[in-house]
Design a protein around this motif. Structure first.
Motif, short mmCIF file in Angstrom:
data_model
loop_
_atom_site.label_atom_id
_atom_site.label_comp_id
_atom_site.label_asym_id
_atom_site.label_seq_id
_atom_site.Cartn_x
_atom_site.Cartn_y
_atom_site.Cartn_z
N MET A 1 -0.66 2.28 7.45
CA MET A 1 0.15 1.95 6.27
C MET A 1 1.63 2.25 6.54
O MET A 1 1.94 3.28 7.14
N ASN A 30 1.97 -1.43 -1.64
CA ASN A 30 1.06 -0.75 -0.70
C ASN A 30 1.67 0.05 0.43
O ASN A 30 1.02 0.26 1.45
N GLU A 32 3.20 3.74 1.85
CA GLU A 32 3.15 5.18 1.55
C GLU A 32 4.61 5.61 1.37
O GLU A 32 5.42 5.43 2.28
#
Ligand SMILES: Cc1cc2nc3c(=O)[nH]c(=O)nc-3n(C[C@H](O)[C@H](O)[C@H](O)COP(=O)(O)O)c2cc1C
Length: 146
Positions: A1, A30, A32
């Motif tokens: 991610m 989406n 982090e």
């Protein structure tokens, strides 16, 4: 991610509102996201994108933002190729986000998103949407790279 840092300074809360919205937009796409008011230069290396929120005071970027960039330079951190963006509230001249972006681009050879996102005084819903959109665009550009 994809990992995104949203680092900001804010004295009266205007840039903070923008920072929250930028982080919200990036999370919704989406990534982090670390939303930080304090961070050490040593931590910058772990992010794919660095987004800095800097209100303009006395035609300058805030001291905390300047110190972070100076520490990173002094320590010889390589931020080359990372995505960079900046935003900030201002009253009348609004230099700070542009100055931040210049350092990212010319000193650290980051890939910057231009122009910086400037909002006069307190952000309204339209400008908060623009902040969310900035976070989302950065996040999506990283997803497409991986
Ligand atoms: C002492 C002082 C100096 C300021 N200097 C500038 C300036 O040089 N240029 C500008 O555009 N705004 C200037 N401003 C306005 C701030 O950038 C503006 O109030 C902004 O919304 C503050 O953001 P913040 O709430 O995130 O701290 C100044 C404000 C104060 C109180």
């Amino acid at each position: 991610m994809a990992k995104i840092l949203v680092f900001y300074y804010s004295r009266t809360g205007n840039t903070e509102k923008m920072a929250n919205a930028v982080a919200e937009g990036a999370k919704a796409a989406n990534a982090e996201v670390d939303l930080e008011y304090h961070i050490s230069a040593d931590d910058l290396g772990r992010f794919d994108a660095i987004i800095i929120g800097a209100p303009t005071y006395h035609h300058e970027m805030p001291m905390g933002v300047k110190r972070l960039l100076e520490d990173a330079a002094e320590k010889g951190l390589s931020l080359k190729g990372k995505i960079g963006a900046s935003f900030g509230s201002y009253g009348w001249s609004g230099e700070a986000p542009k100055l931040v972006l210049e350092v990212m681009k010319y000193k650290f050879e980051m890939r910057v998103t231009e122009p910086p996102l400037l909002v006069r005084d307190s952000p309204n819903q339209t400008s908060l949407n623009a902040c969310r959109d900035l976070g989302k665009r950065i996040s999506e550009s990283l997803i497409h790279e991986t």
